[in-house]
Design an enzyme around this catalytic site. Structure first.
Site, PDB file in Angstrom:
ATOM      1  N   TYR A  43      -6.753  -0.724   7.331  1.00  0.00           N
ATOM      2  CA  TYR A  43      -6.215  -2.101   7.866  1.00  0.00           C
ATOM      3  C   TYR A  43      -4.768  -1.834   8.480  1.00  0.00           C
ATOM      4  O   TYR A  43      -4.101  -2.333   9.444  1.00  0.00           O
ATOM      5  CB  TYR A  43      -6.070  -3.296   6.951  1.00  0.00           C
ATOM      6  CG  TYR A  43      -7.065  -3.968   6.477  1.00  0.00           C
ATOM      7  CD1 TYR A  43      -8.331  -3.864   7.253  1.00  0.00           C
ATOM      8  CD2 TYR A  43      -6.904  -5.129   5.643  1.00  0.00           C
ATOM      9  CE1 TYR A  43      -9.428  -4.727   6.929  1.00  0.00           C
ATOM     10  CE2 TYR A  43      -7.992  -5.858   5.274  1.00  0.00           C
ATOM     11  CZ  TYR A  43      -9.225  -5.726   5.994  1.00  0.00           C
ATOM     12  OH  TYR A  43     -10.165  -6.740   5.728  1.00  0.00           O
ATOM     13  N   CYS A  74      -4.269  -6.726  -0.895  1.00  0.00           N
ATOM     14  CA  CYS A  74      -3.952  -5.706   0.153  1.00  0.00           C
ATOM     15  C   CYS A  74      -2.389  -6.053   0.406  1.00  0.00           C
ATOM     16  O   CYS A  74      -2.466  -7.302   1.189  1.00  0.00           O
ATOM     17  CB  CYS A  74      -5.092  -5.924   0.875  1.00  0.00           C
ATOM     18  SG  CYS A  74      -4.542  -4.903   2.632  1.00  0.00           S
ATOM     19  N   ASN A  75      -1.549  -5.237   0.556  1.00  0.00           N
ATOM     20  CA  ASN A  75      -0.183  -5.683   1.095  1.00  0.00           C
ATOM     21  C   ASN A  75      -0.259  -5.871   2.682  1.00  0.00           C
ATOM     22  O   ASN A  75       0.355  -6.971   3.153  1.00  0.00           O
ATOM     23  CB  ASN A  75       0.710  -4.470   0.717  1.00  0.00           C
ATOM     24  CG  ASN A  75       1.171  -4.193  -0.523  1.00  0.00           C
ATOM     25  OD1 ASN A  75       1.860  -4.830  -1.158  1.00  0.00           O
ATOM     26  ND2 ASN A  75       0.241  -3.789  -1.215  1.00  0.00           N
ATOM     27  N   CYS A 185       1.600  -0.055  -1.317  1.00  0.00           N
ATOM     28  CA  CYS A 185      -0.049  -0.109  -0.758  1.00  0.00           C
ATOM     29  C   CYS A 185      -0.950  -0.065  -2.097  1.00  0.00           C
ATOM     30  O   CYS A 185      -0.740   0.830  -2.888  1.00  0.00           O
ATOM     31  CB  CYS A 185      -0.234   0.871   0.246  1.00  0.00           C
ATOM     32  SG  CYS A 185      -2.048   1.053   0.571  1.00  0.00           S
ATOM     33  N   THR A 186      -2.133  -1.067  -1.882  1.00  0.00           N
ATOM     34  CA  THR A 186      -2.782  -1.013  -3.325  1.00  0.00           C
ATOM     35  C   THR A 186      -3.631   0.171  -3.680  1.00  0.00           C
ATOM     36  O   THR A 186      -4.085   0.292  -4.489  1.00  0.00           O
ATOM     37  CB  THR A 186      -3.574  -2.308  -3.491  1.00  0.00           C
ATOM     38  OG1 THR A 186      -4.629  -2.320  -2.195  1.00  0.00           O
ATOM     39  CG2 THR A 186      -2.970  -3.441  -3.540  1.00  0.00           C
ATOM     40  N   HIS A 187      -3.813   1.021  -2.754  1.00  0.00           N
ATOM     41  CA  HIS A 187      -4.422   2.358  -2.745  1.00  0.00           C
ATOM     42  C   HIS A 187      -3.525   3.330  -3.636  1.00  0.00           C
ATOM     43  O   HIS A 187      -4.304   4.313  -4.218  1.00  0.00           O
ATOM     44  CB  HIS A 187      -4.714   3.099  -1.218  1.00  0.00           C
ATOM     45  CG  HIS A 187      -5.972   2.377  -0.582  1.00  0.00           C
ATOM     46  ND1 HIS A 187      -5.789   1.230   0.019  1.00  0.00           N
ATOM     47  CD2 HIS A 187      -7.184   3.052  -0.204  1.00  0.00           C
ATOM     48  CE1 HIS A 187      -7.207   1.043   0.562  1.00  0.00           C
ATOM     49  NE2 HIS A 187      -7.922   2.035   0.193  1.00  0.00           N
TER      50      HIS A 187
HETATM   51  N1  DGL Z   1      -4.441  -1.125   0.202  1.00  0.00           N
HETATM   52  C1  DGL Z   1      -4.047  -2.006   1.671  1.00  0.00           C
HETATM   53  C2  DGL Z   1      -2.807  -2.131   1.346  1.00  0.00           C
HETATM   54  O1  DGL Z   1      -2.400  -2.589   0.248  1.00  0.00           O
HETATM   55  C3  DGL Z   1      -4.215  -1.198   2.911  1.00  0.00           C
HETATM   56  C4  DGL Z   1      -4.688   0.058   3.456  1.00  0.00           C
HETATM   57  C5  DGL Z   1      -5.224  -0.005   4.532  1.00  0.00           C
HETATM   58  O2  DGL Z   1      -6.270  -0.239   4.905  1.00  0.00           O
HETATM   59  O3  DGL Z   1      -4.496   0.613   5.420  1.00  0.00           O
HETATM   60  O4  DGL Z   1      -1.844  -2.432   2.250  1.00  0.00           O
END
Ligand code: DGL
Length: 267
Positions: A43, A74-75, A185-187
């Site tokens: 995203y 997701c942020n 970012c949650t990843h």
């Molecule tokens: N995990 C997502 C976040 O916290 C976004 C990662 C992505 O899809 O770019 O922003």
């Protein structure tokens, strides 16, 4: 909506599992339905309009599944869509995640905080307002790291490629004086070991899974929707490849997981 209804949790991919893990720990009695929007990951480099469209689609899906709450894990999606989601679903508990700027501002001694997140999050007016509100006196150094999202999605959590990807961004922010680093970012919590090794042992790395789980509990309690007893199940779905999600989620959560495809209409 009933206390037995599930809680919907979603992210562009597997990053939101870092939030799901915290919700599981804090609220083991709740049933969780996680959707990885893997057909559209990442995203972070997409337009706000696209991320908003996906937020509406997935929230509508959770509503169709009788969810009592939705966690936007997701942020990037929170920054792009949370206000519009709340307007469209005024009776639904909708919880988002934001980079931990406030605790970082309290923790820093140097007055410099580093933030790793996606381009979408860092460029959003919502993030600018958060910094202005919570840390007006702090120097905030921004660092978009889209390649870190890709590593986690590929299941690369450690090793030379990961070390190489984190070394320079972390070293630059540390050299510029940052003594607290925000994983916005949650990843990124899934790369915590590598980031910590690059940053040095005493440097706090802030993420938001646990505070989000506590806030969710509070919201459910206030509305009489907290499930009292029992053990909830966790269902995983994806708009992409279900076996691939099952394999990756099993590794990330450290337990065998199954996954199914989200119905066509919502992909
Ligand atoms: N995990 C997502 C976040 O916290 C976004 C990662 C992505 O899809 O770019 O922003």
């Amino acid at each position: 909506m009933f206390p037995e209804s599930p809680i919907g949790v979603y992210d562009s991919g597997v990053g939101g599992l870092s939030v799901l893990r915290a919700i599981r720990d804090a609220l083991p009695q709740e049933s969780l339905l996680y959707v990885a929007d893997s057909a559209h990951v990442p995203y972070g480099e997409k337009t706000q309009a696209f991320v908003l469209e996906r937020a509406h689609a997935l929230t509508d899906y959770f509503v169709s599944r009788q969810a009592k709450a939705v966690v936007v894990a997701c942020n990037t999606a929170t920054a792009a869509a949370i206000a519009q989601l709340r307007r469209r679903h005024p009776d639904l508990i909708i919880i988002g995640v934001e980079p931990a700027i406030k605790p970082a501002a309290h923790l820093t001694h140097s007055g410099v905080v580093g933030v790793f997140a996606t381009t979408g999050t860092l460029a959003s007016p919502k993030f600018a307002a958060l910094v202005q509100r919570e840390a007006p006196e702090v120097r905030i150094l921004l660092r978009p790291c889209p390649e870190w999202v890709g590593l986690v999605e590929q299941g690369e959590l450690a090793g030379p490629r990961v070390d190489a990807a984190v070394r320079v961004p972390v070293a630059e922010l540390r050299a510029a004086g940052a003594d607290v680093l925000v994983l916005g970012c949650t990843h990124f919590p899934f790369l915590r070991d590598a980031i910590q090794a690059a940053a040095g042992p005493g440097v706090p790395l802030l993420e938001t899974g646990s505070p989000v789980a506590r806030w969710l509990r509070h919201q459910l309690q206030e509305r009489g929707l907290l499930r009292g007893a029992g053990t909830g199940d966790t269902q995983l779905e994806t708009t992409g490849d279900a076996p691939a999600l099952a394999a990756l989620a099993s590794r990330l959560l450290g337990m065998p997981m199954e996954a199914a495809a989200t119905p066509e209409r919502w992909r």
